[in-house]
Scaffold this motif. Structure first.
Motif, PDB file in Angstrom:
ATOM      1  N   ARG A  65       0.843  -1.205   0.000  1.00  0.00           N
ATOM      2  CA  ARG A  65       0.000   0.000   0.000  1.00  0.00           C
ATOM      3  C   ARG A  65       0.880   1.259   0.000  1.00  0.00           C
ATOM      4  O   ARG A  65       0.565   2.252  -0.627  1.00  0.00           O
ATOM      5  N   TRP A  66       1.990   1.197   0.745  1.00  0.00           N
ATOM      6  CA  TRP A  66       2.914   2.333   0.768  1.00  0.00           C
ATOM      7  C   TRP A  66       3.538   2.523  -0.618  1.00  0.00           C
ATOM      8  O   TRP A  66       3.624   3.628  -1.141  1.00  0.00           O
ATOM      9  N   PHE A  67       3.946   1.404  -1.205  1.00  0.00           N
ATOM     10  CA  PHE A  67       4.579   1.439  -2.521  1.00  0.00           C
ATOM     11  C   PHE A  67       3.607   1.979  -3.577  1.00  0.00           C
ATOM     12  O   PHE A  67       3.976   2.766  -4.446  1.00  0.00           O
ATOM     13  N   GLU A  68       2.357   1.549  -3.491  1.00  0.00           N
ATOM     14  CA  GLU A  68       1.343   2.083  -4.415  1.00  0.00           C
ATOM     15  C   GLU A  68       1.195   3.590  -4.265  1.00  0.00           C
ATOM     16  O   GLU A  68       1.143   4.334  -5.241  1.00  0.00           O
ATOM     17  N   ALA A  69       1.085   4.029  -2.987  1.00  0.00           N
ATOM     18  CA  ALA A  69       0.867   5.459  -2.748  1.00  0.00           C
ATOM     19  C   ALA A  69       2.074   6.280  -3.195  1.00  0.00           C
ATOM     20  O   ALA A  69       1.928   7.406  -3.667  1.00  0.00           O
ATOM     21  N   MET A  70       3.270   5.723  -3.053  1.00  0.00           N
ATOM     22  CA  MET A  70       4.480   6.466  -3.401  1.00  0.00           C
ATOM     23  C   MET A  70       4.819   6.354  -4.892  1.00  0.00           C
ATOM     24  O   MET A  70       5.294   7.307  -5.499  1.00  0.00           O
ATOM     25  N   ILE A  71       4.634   5.178  -5.468  1.00  0.00           N
ATOM     26  CA  ILE A  71       5.120   4.925  -6.828  1.00  0.00           C
ATOM     27  C   ILE A  71       3.969   4.772  -7.826  1.00  0.00           C
ATOM     28  O   ILE A  71       3.866   5.518  -8.800  1.00  0.00           O
ATOM     29  N   GLN A  72       3.112   3.815  -7.595  1.00  0.00           N
ATOM     30  CA  GLN A  72       2.132   3.457  -8.621  1.00  0.00           C
ATOM     31  C   GLN A  72       1.137   4.588  -8.895  1.00  0.00           C
ATOM     32  O   GLN A  72       0.738   4.798 -10.035  1.00  0.00           O
ATOM     33  N   GLU A  73       0.744   5.306  -7.868  1.00  0.00           N
ATOM     34  CA  GLU A  73      -0.297   6.327  -8.029  1.00  0.00           C
ATOM     35  C   GLU A  73       0.257   7.692  -8.417  1.00  0.00           C
ATOM     36  O   GLU A  73      -0.514   8.644  -8.550  1.00  0.00           O
ATOM     37  N   ARG A  74       1.585   7.829  -8.548  1.00  0.00           N
ATOM     38  CA  ARG A  74       2.182   9.139  -8.787  1.00  0.00           C
ATOM     39  C   ARG A  74       3.139   9.096  -9.971  1.00  0.00           C
ATOM     40  O   ARG A  74       3.615   8.046 -10.371  1.00  0.00           O
ATOM     41  N   ASP A  75       3.467  10.287 -10.460  1.00  0.00           N
ATOM     42  CA  ASP A  75       4.453  10.397 -11.533  1.00  0.00           C
ATOM     43  C   ASP A  75       5.814  10.855 -11.033  1.00  0.00           C
ATOM     44  O   ASP A  75       6.787  10.804 -11.777  1.00  0.00           O
ATOM     45  N   ASP A  76       5.864  11.367  -9.806  1.00  0.00           N
ATOM     46  CA  ASP A  76       7.040  12.137  -9.400  1.00  0.00           C
ATOM     47  C   ASP A  76       7.958  11.444  -8.407  1.00  0.00           C
ATOM     48  O   ASP A  76       8.832  12.079  -7.825  1.00  0.00           O
ATOM     49  N   ILE A  77       7.783  10.134  -8.213  1.00  0.00           N
ATOM     50  CA  ILE A  77       8.665   9.408  -7.294  1.00  0.00           C
ATOM     51  C   ILE A  77       9.134   8.119  -7.962  1.00  0.00           C
ATOM     52  O   ILE A  77       8.342   7.423  -8.592  1.00  0.00           O
ATOM     53  N   VAL A  78      10.418   7.820  -7.824  1.00  0.00           N
ATOM     54  CA  VAL A  78      10.957   6.565  -8.351  1.00  0.00           C
ATOM     55  C   VAL A  78      11.421   5.677  -7.200  1.00  0.00           C
ATOM     56  O   VAL A  78      11.669   6.152  -6.092  1.00  0.00           O
TER      57      VAL A  78
END
Lengths: 460, 460
Positions: free
Chosen positions: B54-67
């Motif tokens: 869920r953290w990974f989704e919120a940080m990576i999958q749902e956004r364009d600005d974090i790798v």
């Protein structure tokens, strides 16, 4: 490994692509690195997560008979006395009094395996440097140690685990009791291990710090041989299922001399790496060695007792793979170069469920606000369920090549026709075929495409 | 924390449920354990994987600005010189010459925080044991060290990372170049860290070996304050989104005395643990401290240079959480006891996307071959996409209670009516409501239920 352009996939090409596209970097690079340590970049993390997720699905989600575990890296040090690692987990080393280099004694007498295992240049191998003056071999324990407690000088010695398996054996009784299991059943674990290899090398193939995917399968003693065969076939099939060509996989049974003293049978699943056929995963019949050792050392009986009074020490069949090595094999096997419309392209023909990004969403002309808005809206819809990438940066041809190099199976392009009829183009990474789809059906189409039985288009 | 039966959720109840149902075991238990180290069992692994996903989704999958990044645990030791950890990452310790116990000097002068941080029984606290005769404080570095290389006595010292953040800073330039990023952008990482805490305790709250979920967000200096506020709100919202009650969450800005020397602002997101309000996650404005330090020590300029010649050292906003502590908070907040039909039941009201098992499939009468076959077939269909559990062991009431205790949101029961009309019963964990569904529609129903915006039914 021969690609369409006739070239051979070399480790250098893989290292170069991995770095160029941000899959894997040498670790601590701005400080000159740290021998054979690597950091996974964005696409590397996404892809390695997929490798681990597919293993976890195959071991846990798709079965009834295996449970998960995540044990600590630093265990009570007595675990490693019982397992034999404190006493015997060592390599025999020899020093050269002339050139001051240190070698594994078994590599000197077994030069055939040397390049795979140590990665040293042949010119530095003893025997080819006639002036080498070697010492007697001495044992070198491969476990990294540390000290826990308040002061370094008085703290107690502890070890970074050299394998995840022992964390499983010491939890055998917990699982038996709490998960209400009876043999045959398994315990599966993914996690980091550490070995103080003096000859790491060959990119991700052998590193001091690495991940393992190990499963210990506990069975009635009489069934161990047939379960051993079962797990060799099962694990071989897993690599094939996710796209490794059959001609690049083989099963190599260990000879009697290679076998660990506690193992009655071990087979390596080998992959044709650029360095030659090498171990991808080992499947071992470990017998009752581990449970017996921990029973003796801990004073806790590790055995199965049935309701009818039946009582035995289960035997263990262990498939032990590594996500880093699997990652490397998937990358090597997927790597291809070909000529398309008179121009070379590099493409990773990864299985869609291994590929780091499932789809790219590309507005044809970055400047059209309406196309960008439609592409953004499609991206937002898809990313609720899938790892996708929006890209409006540069010429469309360059954007396709970028996605090809990271192995993205499909690209959805929003163009002028989209504004007229609400359709998009989907481009297939491998066939390069394009077709139009209603934009409202893309989410479903992608879901179906990912669930289809997928066959690699690569020549076997 | 008050449950429907009026009891308070204590840490003991959580520890007991965690052990009884195989979420978490004391590590190396058959060897007497290893202070404050834990192994995650089956449901614990499944649930903690969900927290991280869920953290990974919120940080990576749902956004364009974090790798994403996954850096090594053992980095070049110069990283820790630059970061200040070799010099300054220490606790001040005092010894008692009488009782021989060792204490953190700051805990003695700050007794209010003592129970949370050290977990010692109050009777052992100095000041309450008047015979304590304390030494001067001395610094105790919290990094665990090891030696890499061929021989222990000559190998080079290296450290197990005490935080994942530095692995991100030393990869800043790689990401800037290869991922073609310009501020604002972030790098996110999940992984293990190690701290030689002399006062670990309170179950998973503080352990020597723990996981972190850290994200470093690089921004133009003038935007740092507003991005800091943004990330405090964003991270607070993430816990609420996955079911933590608003009344159990608060944001506590650090006072000037608490702030690290490099930080202009830090806020803790605190949760009302059974041990009182305690840090769940910290969000810090770290300024340009880290990139400047690594530029000085590595000789590599870590700065952003725009195409127009614009040039600056980005400032860093860091939300730093931990999957273990989040896991504990989700468990505590979900824990409930109530009386149903005159009998007590314990239930974990976990958010469905955090719950270890999404659904249980239960044939009503284990002996009916036809029901078992239908239940098996439904299980096989669902497990292609979801983690589900088949259970035909024992009375149906006991099976429901077992699923309630591990937080399974839905149970599908196959009964005699199923054989007549191809419907099943779905039971809701929280409301206990039951309804009938066509068996052919269960897969779709479950998918929809998991995607619905889910609100915890718990009283706030």
């Amino acid at each position: 490994m021969a690609s369409a352009t006739g070239d051979v996939v070399t480790m250098d090409k893989i290292v170069s692509l991995a770095r160029r596209r941000g899959f894997v970097f040498p670790s601590s690079e701005i400080y000159g690195g740290l021998g054979s340590a690597y950091d996974y970049g964005h696409y590397g993390v996404l892809m390695k997560n997929n490798v681990k997720a597919r293993w976890f699905e195959a071991m846990i989600q798709e079965r009834d008979d295996i449970v998960a575990l995540d044990s600590a890296i630093i265990l009570n040090p007595r675990v490693w006395e019982a397992s034999g690692h404190v006493e015997g987990f060592s390599d025999p080393l020899v020093d050269c009094r002339t050139c001051k280099l240190r070698f594994r004694a078994d590599h000197i007498t077994d030069p055939e395996h040397d390049e795979v295992r140590c990665g040293r240049k042949p010119s530095k191998r003893p025997g080819e440097t006639p002036e080498c003056d070697l010492t007697e071999a001495r044992a070198f324990n491969l476990m990294l140690s540390t000290r826990l407690g308040a002061l370094e000088e008085t703290g107690s010695v502890a070890y970074l685990r050299p394998e995840t398996a022992q964390g499983i054996f010491v939890n055998f009784k917990n699982v038996l009791q709490i998960a209400r299991r009876k043999p045959p059943f398994g315990i599966a674990q993914i996690g980091k291990s550490f070995r103080n290899e003096i000859t790491p090398g060959n990119f991700l193939f052998r590193t001091r710090e690495f991940e393992q995917m190990e499963m210990e399968f506990f069975v009635p003693p009489d069934d161990a041989a047939s379960w051993f065969e079962y797990w060799v076939a099962e694990r071989h099939g897993w690599y094939a299922r996710y796209g490794i060509r059959g001609s690049h996989l083989r099963v190599r049974p260990h000879s009697a001399e290679e076998l660990s003293h506690y193992s009655s049978a071990t087979s390596d699943i080998e992959y044709l790496f650029p360095i030659g056929w090498s171990e991808l995963e080992g499947v071992a019949n470990r017998g009752d060695f581990d449970l017996t050792q921990h029973t003796e050392h801990s004073g806790t009986k590790l055995e199965y007792v049935g309701q009818d009074g039946e009582r035995y020490v289960p035997h263990v069949v262990e498939p032990a793979g590594g996500p880093d090595r699997a990652f490397l094999a998937f990358m090597v096997d997927a790597y291809d170069e070909e000529i398309v419309a008179d121009r070379p392209r590099t493409v990773l023909r990864l299985h869609p469920r291994i590929a780091p990004v499932k789809a790219a969403i590309l507005p044809l002309i970055g400047k059209s606000e309406e196309m960008v808005a439609k592409a953004r809206s499609l991206t937002d819809e898809l990313r609720r369920r899938y790892l996708v990438e929006y890209d409006d940066n540069g010429a469309i041809g360059r954007r396709y090549r970028r996605q090809d190099e990271i192995g993205t199976p499909w690209a959805f392009t929003i163009d002028e026709q989209t504004l007229e009829d609400e359709t998009v183009t989907v481009r297939d990474r491998d066939s390069l075929a394009q077709q139009r789809l209603p934009i409202a059906g893309v989410d479903r189409w992608l879901g179906d495409a990912l669930e289809r039985n997928w066959r690699t288009p690569k020549a076997d």
